[in-house]
Design a protein around this motif. Structure first.
Motif, mmCIF file in Angstrom:
data_model
loop_
_atom_site.group_PDB
_atom_site.id
_atom_site.type_symbol
_atom_site.label_atom_id
_atom_site.label_comp_id
_atom_site.label_asym_id
_atom_site.label_seq_id
_atom_site.Cartn_x
_atom_site.Cartn_y
_atom_site.Cartn_z
ATOM 1 N N UNK A 50 -58.388 14.298 -25.771
ATOM 2 C CA UNK A 50 -57.320 14.609 -26.719
ATOM 3 C C UNK A 50 -56.855 13.327 -27.415
ATOM 4 N N UNK A 51 -56.480 13.464 -28.664
ATOM 5 C CA UNK A 51 -55.940 12.362 -29.449
ATOM 6 C C UNK A 51 -54.520 12.742 -29.859
ATOM 7 N N UNK A 52 -53.577 11.835 -29.654
ATOM 8 C CA UNK A 52 -52.186 12.090 -29.997
ATOM 9 C C UNK A 52 -51.744 11.147 -31.105
ATOM 10 N N UNK A 53 -50.876 11.663 -31.977
ATOM 11 C CA UNK A 53 -50.396 10.897 -33.119
ATOM 12 C C UNK A 53 -48.886 11.058 -33.248
ATOM 13 N N UNK A 54 -48.169 9.953 -33.258
ATOM 14 C CA UNK A 54 -46.724 9.959 -33.461
ATOM 15 C C UNK A 54 -46.446 9.781 -34.951
ATOM 16 N N UNK A 55 -45.802 10.769 -35.574
ATOM 17 C CA UNK A 55 -45.603 10.700 -37.019
ATOM 18 C C UNK A 55 -44.340 11.434 -37.453
ATOM 19 N N UNK A 56 -43.852 11.091 -38.642
ATOM 20 C CA UNK A 56 -42.660 11.648 -39.268
ATOM 21 C C UNK A 56 -41.613 10.555 -39.345
ATOM 22 N N UNK A 57 -41.133 10.161 -40.523
ATOM 23 C CA UNK A 57 -41.184 10.850 -41.810
ATOM 24 C C UNK A 57 -42.295 10.402 -42.768
ATOM 25 N N UNK A 58 -43.115 9.426 -42.391
ATOM 26 C CA UNK A 58 -44.138 8.941 -43.325
ATOM 27 C C UNK A 58 -45.078 10.059 -43.739
ATOM 28 N N UNK A 59 -45.516 10.843 -42.774
ATOM 29 C CA UNK A 59 -46.304 12.042 -43.049
ATOM 30 C C UNK A 59 -45.839 13.127 -42.092
ATOM 31 N N UNK A 60 -46.174 14.361 -42.413
ATOM 32 C CA UNK A 60 -45.830 15.483 -41.542
ATOM 33 C C UNK A 60 -47.076 16.006 -40.856
ATOM 34 N N UNK A 61 -46.867 16.896 -39.908
ATOM 35 C CA UNK A 61 -48.010 17.503 -39.218
ATOM 36 C C UNK A 61 -48.912 18.247 -40.193
ATOM 37 N N UNK A 62 -48.335 18.778 -41.278
ATOM 38 C CA UNK A 62 -49.127 19.501 -42.273
ATOM 39 C C UNK A 62 -50.092 18.584 -43.021
ATOM 40 N N UNK A 63 -49.809 17.287 -43.003
ATOM 41 C CA UNK A 63 -50.676 16.326 -43.687
ATOM 42 C C UNK A 63 -51.894 15.948 -42.850
ATOM 43 N N UNK A 104 -33.730 8.833 -42.440
ATOM 44 C CA UNK A 104 -34.375 10.142 -42.581
ATOM 45 C C UNK A 104 -33.619 11.197 -41.801
ATOM 46 N N UNK A 105 -33.916 12.443 -42.103
ATOM 47 C CA UNK A 105 -33.274 13.563 -41.452
ATOM 48 C C UNK A 105 -33.875 13.860 -40.092
ATOM 49 N N UNK A 106 -33.333 14.896 -39.467
ATOM 50 C CA UNK A 106 -33.786 15.310 -38.136
ATOM 51 C C UNK A 106 -35.044 16.166 -38.246
ATOM 52 N N UNK A 165 -35.443 19.259 -37.718
ATOM 53 C CA UNK A 165 -35.212 20.526 -38.403
ATOM 54 C C UNK A 165 -35.303 20.371 -39.916
ATOM 55 N N UNK A 166 -35.097 19.157 -40.392
ATOM 56 C CA UNK A 166 -35.175 18.853 -41.820
ATOM 57 C C UNK A 166 -36.525 18.271 -42.190
ATOM 58 N N UNK A 167 -37.458 18.303 -41.251
ATOM 59 C CA UNK A 167 -38.782 17.758 -41.511
ATOM 60 C C UNK A 167 -38.805 16.257 -41.641
ATOM 61 N N UNK A 168 -37.827 15.588 -41.009
ATOM 62 C CA UNK A 168 -37.708 14.118 -41.077
ATOM 63 C C UNK A 168 -37.662 13.627 -42.528
ATOM 64 N N UNK A 169 -37.066 14.418 -43.405
ATOM 65 C CA UNK A 169 -37.074 14.066 -44.826
ATOM 66 C C UNK A 169 -36.440 12.692 -45.061
ATOM 67 N N UNK A 170 -37.167 11.824 -45.754
ATOM 68 C CA UNK A 170 -36.690 10.469 -46.000
ATOM 69 C C UNK A 170 -35.524 10.484 -46.986
ATOM 70 N N UNK A 171 -34.519 9.648 -46.694
ATOM 71 C CA UNK A 171 -33.347 9.542 -47.554
ATOM 72 C C UNK A 171 -33.266 8.181 -48.228
ATOM 73 N N UNK A 172 -34.229 7.326 -47.969
ATOM 74 C CA UNK A 172 -34.270 6.007 -48.602
ATOM 75 C C UNK A 172 -35.725 5.630 -48.840
ATOM 76 N N UNK A 173 -35.926 4.527 -49.546
ATOM 77 C CA UNK A 173 -37.285 4.082 -49.881
ATOM 78 C C UNK A 173 -37.590 2.809 -49.105
ATOM 79 N N UNK A 174 -38.711 2.765 -48.395
ATOM 80 C CA UNK A 174 -39.051 1.539 -47.667
ATOM 81 C C UNK A 174 -39.388 0.403 -48.620
ATOM 82 N N UNK A 175 -39.017 -0.786 -48.226
ATOM 83 C CA UNK A 175 -39.238 -1.956 -49.067
ATOM 84 C C UNK A 175 -40.724 -2.162 -49.354
ATOM 85 N N UNK A 176 -41.583 -1.821 -48.399
ATOM 86 C CA UNK A 176 -43.019 -2.010 -48.627
ATOM 87 C C UNK A 176 -43.521 -1.143 -49.772
#
Length: 246
Positions: free
Chosen positions: A1-14, A115-117, A119-130
């Protein structure tokens, strides 16, 4: 099995099913340590908690590597930890990782976002400097910005506290610092279509690498001895209980 920690950069749907990844919430202290018990073939880290939630520790990643588990990182917390632990076998992916590894970037706030929780899909509320840096570099190449204006915009964006860092806020700060209003208007029209999401690009590159790992079964051999300490055992035992990933 391969595990990936993600959100808000991408979602599971990505993450395509062909990648063979089980997507977990952003990583925090104890998550990697507990995941080792599942004996995964690989672990990918994109996003992670910090500040109010303790961040994933370097030593638990070393613990995973010492158990023969491949660990990859990119884009955000993953890029930070991969740059710090590259000498020990953690593999970094993408331009952001390379910038940290090479000392071009040093500050953690370069990848931080509000970013949000869940339930909000970790929606980003700011822009990363990178991302702002990548967009400004593209605007320079396309002659939307001149070097002086680009430098002013970057310094203005960097001066903002990361949860308040957005393109409109950066432009407003730059205008107060002397940016030509015509330049600001031109960039405002350009950004919706052409701005760069470098974190997402690097995250997708990591997913592609993890997909190739599905057929790679040989565990890695750590180049370092892992020393358990009383403090290490105590810290891991005291971690709060996280969702079952089995």
């Amino acid at each position: 099995m391969i595990y990936l920690f993600a959100g808000p950069t991408i979602s599971a749907d990505d993450v395509p099913a062909s990648a063979g990844c089980t997507v977990l919430p952003p990583v925090s202290l104890g998550d990697v340590y507990r995941l080792v018990e599942q004996k995964p073939r690989a672990i990918g880290i994109i996003d992670g908690y910090f500040e109010r939630t303790p961040a994933v520790s370097h030593k638990e990643i070393l613990w995973a590597l010492a158990q023969g588990i491949h660990v990859y990182g990119a884009a955000s917390m993953g890029a930070l930890r991969a740059a710090e632990l590259a000498a020990f076998g953690m593999v970094g992916v993408g331009k952001i990782f390379a910038a940290y590894r090479d000392g071009v970037l040093e500050d953690d706030d370069e990848v931080a976002v509000a970013h949000g929780a869940v339930a909000d899909g970790y929606r980003a509320a700011s822009e990363p400097m990178v991302n702002i840096r990548a967009s400004v570099a593209k605007a320079l190449r396309q002659k939307v910005l001149k070097p002086g204006a680009a430098d002013l915009l970057l310094s203005s964006a960097k001066s903002l506290y990361y949860p308040l860092r957005t393109y409109p806020a950066a432009l407003e700060a730059a205008l107060l610092a002397g940016l030509d209003p015509g330049t600001a208007d031109r960039l405002s029209l350009w950004l919706p279509r052409y701005r760069v999401d470098q974190k997402r690009k690097d995250a997708l590159a990591l997913i592609r690498m993890l997909a190739t790992h599905r057929t790679r079964r040989r565990p890695i051999k750590a180049s370092f001895p892992f020393h358990r300490t009383q403090m290490w055992d105590y810290a891991m035992q005291e971690c709060v209980t996280y969702p079952d990933v089995s």
